[in-house]
Design a protein around this motif. Structure first.
Motif, PDB file in Angstrom:
ATOM      1  N   ASP A 454      61.029 -21.842  32.281  1.00 37.60           N
ATOM      2  CA  ASP A 454      60.765 -21.965  33.713  1.00 37.60           C
ATOM      3  C   ASP A 454      61.532 -23.137  34.317  1.00 37.60           C
ATOM      4  O   ASP A 454      62.040 -23.044  35.444  1.00 37.60           O
ATOM      5  N   GLU A 455      61.611 -24.241  33.567  1.00 40.59           N
ATOM      6  CA  GLU A 455      62.350 -25.420  34.038  1.00 40.59           C
ATOM      7  C   GLU A 455      63.825 -25.079  34.258  1.00 40.59           C
ATOM      8  O   GLU A 455      64.422 -25.469  35.276  1.00 40.59           O
ATOM      9  N   LEU A 456      64.388 -24.339  33.313  1.00 41.80           N
ATOM     10  CA  LEU A 456      65.792 -23.943  33.443  1.00 41.80           C
ATOM     11  C   LEU A 456      65.974 -22.985  34.620  1.00 41.80           C
ATOM     12  O   LEU A 456      66.975 -23.065  35.343  1.00 41.80           O
ATOM     13  N   LYS A 457      65.020 -22.090  34.808  1.00 40.32           N
ATOM     14  CA  LYS A 457      65.131 -21.131  35.906  1.00 40.32           C
ATOM     15  C   LYS A 457      65.115 -21.845  37.252  1.00 40.32           C
ATOM     16  O   LYS A 457      65.834 -21.448  38.187  1.00 40.32           O
ATOM     17  N   GLU A 458      64.318 -22.910  37.349  1.00 38.80           N
ATOM     18  CA  GLU A 458      64.277 -23.689  38.591  1.00 38.80           C
ATOM     19  C   GLU A 458      65.627 -24.332  38.893  1.00 38.80           C
ATOM     20  O   GLU A 458      65.974 -24.574  40.050  1.00 38.80           O
ATOM     21  N   LYS A 459      66.381 -24.601  37.845  1.00 38.72           N
ATOM     22  CA  LYS A 459      67.720 -25.184  38.021  1.00 38.72           C
ATOM     23  C   LYS A 459      68.806 -24.109  38.149  1.00 38.72           C
ATOM     24  O   LYS A 459      69.998 -24.395  38.105  1.00 38.72           O
ATOM     25  N   GLY A 460      68.357 -22.843  38.261  1.00 37.29           N
ATOM     26  CA  GLY A 460      69.306 -21.742  38.469  1.00 37.29           C
ATOM     27  C   GLY A 460      69.946 -21.241  37.194  1.00 37.29           C
ATOM     28  O   GLY A 460      71.032 -20.651  37.220  1.00 37.29           O
ATOM     29  N   ILE A 461      69.276 -21.427  36.039  1.00 37.50           N
ATOM     30  CA  ILE A 461      69.816 -20.989  34.756  1.00 37.50           C
ATOM     31  C   ILE A 461      68.874 -19.946  34.147  1.00 37.50           C
ATOM     32  O   ILE A 461      67.670 -20.183  34.011  1.00 37.50           O
ATOM     33  N   GLU A 462      69.445 -18.796  33.803  1.00 33.96           N
ATOM     34  CA  GLU A 462      68.662 -17.747  33.144  1.00 33.96           C
ATOM     35  C   GLU A 462      69.019 -17.720  31.669  1.00 33.96           C
ATOM     36  O   GLU A 462      70.202 -17.723  31.310  1.00 33.96           O
ATOM     37  N   ILE A 463      67.999 -17.700  30.807  1.00 34.58           N
ATOM     38  CA  ILE A 463      68.262 -17.584  29.369  1.00 34.58           C
ATOM     39  C   ILE A 463      67.678 -16.279  28.854  1.00 34.58           C
ATOM     40  O   ILE A 463      66.709 -15.746  29.401  1.00 34.58           O
ATOM     41  N   LYS A 464      68.311 -15.767  27.785  1.00 32.94           N
ATOM     42  CA  LYS A 464      67.863 -14.502  27.217  1.00 32.94           C
ATOM     43  C   LYS A 464      67.991 -14.577  25.707  1.00 32.94           C
ATOM     44  O   LYS A 464      69.002 -15.038  25.182  1.00 32.94           O
ATOM     45  N   ASP A 465      66.939 -14.142  24.999  1.00 38.23           N
ATOM     46  CA  ASP A 465      66.966 -14.099  23.541  1.00 38.23           C
ATOM     47  C   ASP A 465      67.605 -12.791  23.085  1.00 38.23           C
ATOM     48  O   ASP A 465      67.213 -11.708  23.529  1.00 38.23           O
ATOM     49  N   THR A 466      68.626 -12.874  22.219  1.00 39.83           N
ATOM     50  CA  THR A 466      69.273 -11.693  21.653  1.00 39.83           C
ATOM     51  C   THR A 466      69.312 -11.828  20.136  1.00 39.83           C
ATOM     52  O   THR A 466      69.002 -12.897  19.585  1.00 39.83           O
ATOM     53  N   ARG A 467      69.721 -10.768  19.467  1.00 38.16           N
ATOM     54  CA  ARG A 467      69.825 -10.815  18.003  1.00 38.16           C
ATOM     55  C   ARG A 467      70.864 -11.830  17.555  1.00 38.16           C
ATOM     56  O   ARG A 467      70.816 -12.344  16.449  1.00 38.16           O
ATOM     57  N   GLU A 468      71.820 -12.106  18.432  1.00 38.86           N
ATOM     58  CA  GLU A 468      72.873 -13.056  18.082  1.00 38.86           C
ATOM     59  C   GLU A 468      72.523 -14.485  18.495  1.00 38.86           C
ATOM     60  O   GLU A 468      73.324 -15.399  18.326  1.00 38.86           O
ATOM     61  N   GLY A 469      71.334 -14.678  19.053  1.00 36.88           N
ATOM     62  CA  GLY A 469      70.933 -16.001  19.496  1.00 36.88           C
ATOM     63  C   GLY A 469      70.625 -16.017  20.983  1.00 36.88           C
ATOM     64  O   GLY A 469      70.587 -14.975  21.644  1.00 36.88           O
ATOM     65  N   VAL A 470      70.432 -17.215  21.528  1.00 34.57           N
ATOM     66  CA  VAL A 470      70.098 -17.360  22.951  1.00 34.57           C
ATOM     67  C   VAL A 470      71.394 -17.391  23.780  1.00 34.57           C
ATOM     68  O   VAL A 470      72.332 -18.112  23.459  1.00 34.57           O
ATOM     69  N   VAL A 471      71.428 -16.572  24.824  1.00 34.54           N
ATOM     70  CA  VAL A 471      72.559 -16.600  25.754  1.00 34.54           C
ATOM     71  C   VAL A 471      72.025 -17.052  27.113  1.00 34.54           C
ATOM     72  O   VAL A 471      70.843 -16.888  27.420  1.00 34.54           O
ATOM     73  N   TRP A 472      72.893 -17.622  27.912  1.00 29.88           N
ATOM     74  CA  TRP A 472      72.457 -18.126  29.216  1.00 29.88           C
ATOM     75  C   TRP A 472      73.544 -17.915  30.248  1.00 29.88           C
ATOM     76  O   TRP A 472      74.724 -17.749  29.932  1.00 29.88           O
ATOM     77  N   LYS A 473      73.127 -17.900  31.507  1.00 32.48           N
ATOM     78  CA  LYS A 473      74.096 -17.785  32.592  1.00 32.48           C
ATOM     79  C   LYS A 473      73.502 -18.415  33.842  1.00 32.48           C
ATOM     80  O   LYS A 473      72.284 -18.560  33.975  1.00 32.48           O
ATOM     81  N   LYS A 474      74.393 -18.777  34.754  1.00 34.05           N
ATOM     82  CA  LYS A 474      73.975 -19.366  36.034  1.00 34.05           C
ATOM     83  C   LYS A 474      73.644 -18.237  36.996  1.00 34.05           C
ATOM     84  O   LYS A 474      74.411 -17.283  37.147  1.00 34.05           O
TER      85      LYS A 474
END
Length: 475
Positions: A454-474
């Protein structure tokens, strides 16, 4: 080279091994577009699969020369030589000359091909370049008594052939489904299946493009152009002729009739036909009015290469049903694949034995009636295989010479797009938070892990858990 490439030959109705000509080459011909409008994605499915066929043949070691025509004259809206001239229809619609329309849509077609990574054939020839060749072939057919003049037009006499319906054992009535528009009876014809080689008289007295001929001022029928253009660049013998299944009758049937009557021998050994793309209402076609183009897909946010992958997931001899839901799923699949490839670290020496093992599997899939779905599966198998990343990257790069899905570059481009506008300080913060969240999850402190998300989302960052690890984007 071992002859091992096999695909379904529509002429013999069985899967056959391709045997090159005496020079060890493959002479290949593709029916090109009628350039009166944009190509819709159903048309382009055929060109994608023909592109994969050509690249596959080259990949396994064949020397290929591929020729394609551009229909810029003479294609009426019905395959039965009736209906409105498509080029004239386009010119009227856009208040341009026929040649202006032809040039505009020729350029648009090749622009679409470039977006889909479809290679331009070695030779591209507009029909209007070859009028003298058409006239010569018609003269020879008249001399050989395979053609006749009636009502100002020249017709091919199908009754002179022992087997006109070379592609099918179906009855004449069943084959008439290949005629796309309502057929108006042409009273000049001796037989209902005869077709026009040259028009001097038609209901289109304002036909824009006309040429002098021994039979009067006029223009060629549609079917004659592919025969002449292929012979001009490939000679009297052709190995592979390509097109969509809707070309089988009457267009390709008529091509064989006139070509073999003119030459006096068999003309083409193998016929490769790609099935329709359908939507939920049936086959896609321009006659429906609104139709899907590559540009429209882009406007809706889709990468054209995702559409190419969608086509490769299915066998070319099966109807393929399009929907945006399917394309959404394919977008997700494609992005996961290319990101996974982008994460490889190609260090160390190539493990040649493992590379050779997977190259053989990939070639076998292509040689087995162009099994592109299996070829894609081999990419996934390779990523899971016990080999170093350097070998994986080399194999994927080489295999993508056929698949043409930008497998080595698209993932990096996606990552750059997703992190655009992120400075080094923010990136360091995000990566630290991802590690902190990872530790919280390991300690089963899921409340803290959710709080970090939630903290990251407030800063405009979305994270997603995948089989290859965590990916993120603005966002």
């Amino acid at each position: 080279m071992e002859n091992k490439f096999r695909f379904y030959n529509t002429l013999t109705r069985k899967v056959e091994t391709v045997i090159p000509n005496e020079e060890g080459k493959i002479a290949m011909y593709t029916c090109g577009p009628t350039v009166y409008h944009f190509a819709h994605i159903g048309n382009l499915r055929s060109y994608i699969m023909e592109d994969v066929l050509e690249k596959s043949l080259r990949f396994v070691g064949y020397d290929v020369k591929r020729v394609m025509n551009i229909t810029d004259v003479g294609h009426l809206s019905s395959d039965a030589d009736t209906g409105e001239d498509k080029m004239l229809k386009g010119a009227k619609r856009e208040h341009k000359t026929v040649m202006e329309v032809a040039q505009f849509y020729t350029d648009a077609f090749f622009s679409d091909c470039a977006k889909l990574n479809i290679k331009t054939p070695d030779v591209v020839e507009p029909a209007t370049n070859c009028i003298d060749s058409f006239i010569h072939m018609i003269e020879v057919l008249i001399e050989k008594d395979y053609a006749y003049l009636a009502g100002g037009n020249v017709y091919f006499d199908t009754s002179k052939l022992k087997d006109y319906y070379v592609f099918s054992s179906q009855s004449e009535k069943e084959l008439l489904v290949g005629v796309r528009d309502d057929v108006q009876e042409d009273e000049n014809k001796k037989n209902k299946n005869d077709f026009v080689l040259w028009f001097t008289k038609s209901k289109f007295e304002d036909q824009a493009l006309k040429w002098d001929s021994p039979w009067g001022v006029g223009y060629p029928g549609w079917h004659i152009e592919c025969s002449c253009i292929s012979m001009k660049h490939l000679g009297e013998y052709m190995d592979i002729h390509c097109g969509g299944v809707d070309n089988i009758f009457p267009h390709h049937t008529n091509e064989i009739a006139q070509s073999e009557s003119y030459l006096g021998h068999k003309w083409c050994n193998y016929w490769f036909h790609v099935h329709h793309l359908n939507d939920q209402s049936g086959k896609m076609s321009k006659s429906k009015g609104d139709f899907l183009t590559v540009s429209l897909l882009q406007e809706k946010g889709y990468d054209p290469i995702v559409y190419r992958m969608f086509c490769l997931q299915s066998h070319y001899r099966k109807p393929l049903e399009f929907s945006y839901e399917v394309l959404d799923n394919m977008t997700s699949t494609y992005q996961k694949l290319v990101k996974r490839i982008a994460a490889l670290k190609p260090e160390g020496e190539i493990e040649q034995d493992k590379y050779d093992e997977y190259r053989t599997k990939f070639e076998d899939a292509l040689c087995n009636d162009l099994n592109t779905s299996m070829a894609l599966t081999i990419i996934y198998d390779l990523l899971k295989a016990d080999m170093n990343d350097a070998t994986k990257v080399k194999a994927i790069g080489d295999f993508d010479a056929v698949l043409s899905l930008n497998l080595l570059t698209a993932g990096k481009a996606l990552a750059e797009e997703e992190t655009a506008g992120v400075d080094a300080e923010l990136e360091a913060f995000v990566l630290a938070k991802i590690e902190e969240r990872k530790a919280a999850k390991k300690a089963k402190d899921f409340a803290k892990a959710d709080a970090i998300r939630d903290e990251l989302k407030e800063k405009g960052i979305e994270i997603k858990d995948t089989r290859e690890g965590v990916v993120w984007k603005k966002l």
